[in-house]
Design an enzyme around this catalytic site. Sequence first.
Site, PDB file in Angstrom:
ATOM      1  CD  GLU A 286      -2.806  -1.117  -0.231  1.00 44.40           C
ATOM      2  OE1 GLU A 286      -3.286  -0.096  -0.673  1.00 44.40           O
ATOM      3  OE2 GLU A 286      -2.715  -2.215  -0.781  1.00 44.40           O
ATOM      4  CB  CYS A 320      -1.449   7.412   2.181  1.00 43.98           C
ATOM      5  SG  CYS A 320      -2.535   6.547   3.108  1.00 43.98           S
TER       6      CYS A 320
HETATM    7  P1  NAD Z   1       8.820   4.628   3.594  1.00 42.45           P
HETATM    8  O1  NAD Z   1       8.489   4.102   2.280  1.00 42.45           O
HETATM    9  O2  NAD Z   1       9.915   5.795   3.747  1.00 42.45           O
HETATM   10  O3  NAD Z   1       9.098   3.548   4.726  1.00 42.45           O
HETATM   11  C1  NAD Z   1       8.007   2.634   4.830  1.00 42.45           C
HETATM   12  C2  NAD Z   1       8.602   1.437   5.466  1.00 42.45           C
HETATM   13  O4  NAD Z   1       9.718   0.802   4.854  1.00 42.45           O
HETATM   14  C3  NAD Z   1       9.604   1.773   6.714  1.00 42.45           C
HETATM   15  O5  NAD Z   1       9.504   0.728   7.961  1.00 42.45           O
HETATM   16  C4  NAD Z   1      10.964   1.748   6.321  1.00 42.45           C
HETATM   17  O6  NAD Z   1      12.176   1.512   7.147  1.00 42.45           O
HETATM   18  C5  NAD Z   1      10.879   0.477   5.211  1.00 42.45           C
HETATM   19  N1  NAD Z   1      12.090   0.685   4.216  1.00 42.45           N
HETATM   20  C6  NAD Z   1      12.741   1.334   3.767  1.00 42.45           C
HETATM   21  N2  NAD Z   1      13.510   0.882   2.857  1.00 42.45           N
HETATM   22  C7  NAD Z   1      13.406  -0.356   2.799  1.00 42.45           C
HETATM   23  C8  NAD Z   1      13.852  -1.555   1.950  1.00 42.45           C
HETATM   24  N3  NAD Z   1      14.625  -1.354   1.160  1.00 42.45           N
HETATM   25  N4  NAD Z   1      13.314  -2.727   2.173  1.00 42.45           N
HETATM   26  C9  NAD Z   1      12.082  -2.911   3.217  1.00 42.45           C
HETATM   27  N5  NAD Z   1      11.840  -2.071   3.709  1.00 42.45           N
HETATM   28  C10 NAD Z   1      12.099  -0.648   3.574  1.00 42.45           C
HETATM   29  O7  NAD Z   1       7.418   5.575   3.870  1.00 42.45           O
HETATM   30  P2  NAD Z   1       7.211   6.449   5.124  1.00 42.45           P
HETATM   31  O8  NAD Z   1       8.090   7.737   4.844  1.00 42.45           O
HETATM   32  O9  NAD Z   1       7.326   5.545   6.556  1.00 42.45           O
HETATM   33  O10 NAD Z   1       5.823   6.714   5.134  1.00 42.45           O
HETATM   34  C11 NAD Z   1       5.268   7.640   4.151  1.00 42.45           C
HETATM   35  C12 NAD Z   1       4.653   7.022   2.822  1.00 42.45           C
HETATM   36  O11 NAD Z   1       3.709   5.850   3.227  1.00 42.45           O
HETATM   37  C13 NAD Z   1       3.828   7.931   2.059  1.00 42.45           C
HETATM   38  O12 NAD Z   1       4.246   7.801   0.732  1.00 42.45           O
HETATM   39  C14 NAD Z   1       2.291   7.597   2.228  1.00 42.45           C
HETATM   40  O13 NAD Z   1       1.409   8.071   1.443  1.00 42.45           O
HETATM   41  C15 NAD Z   1       2.743   6.039   2.503  1.00 42.45           C
HETATM   42  N6  NAD Z   1       1.242   5.470   3.234  1.00 42.45           N
HETATM   43  C16 NAD Z   1       0.360   4.752   2.588  1.00 42.45           C
HETATM   44  C17 NAD Z   1      -0.642   4.231   3.026  1.00 42.45           C
HETATM   45  C18 NAD Z   1      -1.697   3.418   2.406  1.00 42.45           C
HETATM   46  O14 NAD Z   1      -2.395   2.840   2.795  1.00 42.45           O
HETATM   47  N7  NAD Z   1      -1.788   3.408   1.060  1.00 42.45           N
HETATM   48  C19 NAD Z   1      -0.727   4.447   4.436  1.00 42.45           C
HETATM   49  C20 NAD Z   1       0.140   5.343   5.313  1.00 42.45           C
HETATM   50  C21 NAD Z   1       1.241   5.819   4.537  1.00 42.45           C
END
Ligand code: NAD
EC number: 1.2.1.88
Length: 515
Positions: A286, A320
Amino acid sequence: MYTPYKHEPLTDFSIEKNRKDFEAALEKVNGLMGKDYDLVIDGERISTEQKIVSINPANKEEVVGRVSKANKDLAEKAMEAASESFKTWRNWDPEARAGILFRAAAITRRRKHEFSALLVKEAGKPWKEADADTAEAIDFMEYYARQMIELAKGKPVQSREGERNQYVYQPSGVAVVIPPWNFAFAIMAGTTVAPIVTGNTVLLKPASATPVVAAWFVDVLEQAGLPKGVVNFIPGSGAEVGDYLVDHPKTALITFTGSRDVGLRIFGRAAVVQPGQKHLKRVIAEMGGKDTVVVDKDADLELAAQSIFASAFGFAGQKCSAGSRAVVHEDVYDQVLNRVVEITKAAVTGNPESYETYMGPVIDQASFNKIMEYIEIGKQEGRIVAGGNGDNSKGYFIEPTIIADLDPNGRIQQEEIFGPVVGFSKFKTFDEGLEIANNTEYGLTGALISNNREHIERAKREFHVGNLYFNRNCTGAIVGYQPFGGFNMSGTDSKAGGPDYLALHMQAKTISEML
Ligand code: NAD
């Protein structure tokens, strides 16, 4: 029998007693700042030298907690524990697994304000936003527990004479759970309990900005009776631990919520079959959004302005689902824009610990820099009519910012900013309004403010988003009422908090026997 599901009520802070209780919780949580938290692997607490330091985004000097950090070796140890515990956990009576969620929900409910107060500190959430985050975490537990009890019955299939057919669900294996920091409790808890209630075991890698609330929740699960090894808590770097677990041949399921770029990386890596891997990994991803509030010519303009404001600036636009684009009919554009500016300028911003604060800080220095860069781009692409300034001397504060007269194809109207910035664009005909609403690569949420029934009906078919709202804001989906997930680059449309969600964590099996 269980009572039917209904969502956890939000706290009414206009009642003095509720305010006093919340202040007491904040005081209690103040006394818990700066503590150390361990990894949990197979029920064993492990302290590492390297720590993730969680800080208060409203006050950079304040350390919320220091959380031990896993490396690849510890991630491997956790994978072994999760694989081993899967052998027994998968066979638990689904109702007993659901019972653990009910108990965890009850424990959380008793400590509700404490959890919300922690979110004020760790995520910079104003009271109402923190309260909603905790309520949603409780909702996920209550809802998925009941859903599992239903799902355990299987689904009906036909049988011919002389045979008996069954259609049942089985757990998948080890799930790697990777949540974001913005719904630090709700999404982290929801994406953890869904795989466990369906009989999988979990490696939980929390977001690095908000690991303390995850550590608290792992404690709650333990208190609720979750056997050791079912959830293993392994905070760590996304690049190191994340990639390692995504690539791991024993990973059955990856449930990720976060940005588009990381989601696509995970999606791609998970598709590669590793030596020794005998199955295809399933990925729930997501991702981001660039969500639009469309205001029709014939609309309640006060409602439109309030909806744009709430969609754009709730939790500083760090959702998001945030409505970061307002797309308004030219005849009412000036009126709506002026009113949103007025509401925005009156909004109280600052320290989220204060009850009056509507909007607090953004999460960290990297976000602060990124959002300020977008505001600079906004100055080139359009006209700043409110806000535009940031101050990171104490915490990461950015004014709620409105950028007017934007080309809907420009960067401000196309790219996810994930901060308190909303862009305004104009349209002439409803066709054009819908076209603009659909012209990003995302498709998560959207709202139409309109009194035109024909337009509402058209939008139901043509506004291409996973969560569509009429005559209200485009944020605030409730578990069990508005299942959540998006189209296009917003992800796999898993619809968290909905009736199809748990089945994504399981494998359906057809059993046929001759009588
Ligand atoms: P992010 O993608 O930076 O991080 C999300 C998670 O992924 C964190 O736990 C991070 O440590 C991990 N991560 C980073 N690199 C990785 C890798 N190479 N392999 C595996 N895991 C890795 O996102 P964020 O800054 O934590 O959150 C904000 C984003 O999330 C925004 O884009 C927002 O729109 C989205 N979001 C989407 C939803 C939805 O339901 N669609 C809900 C909430 C947030």
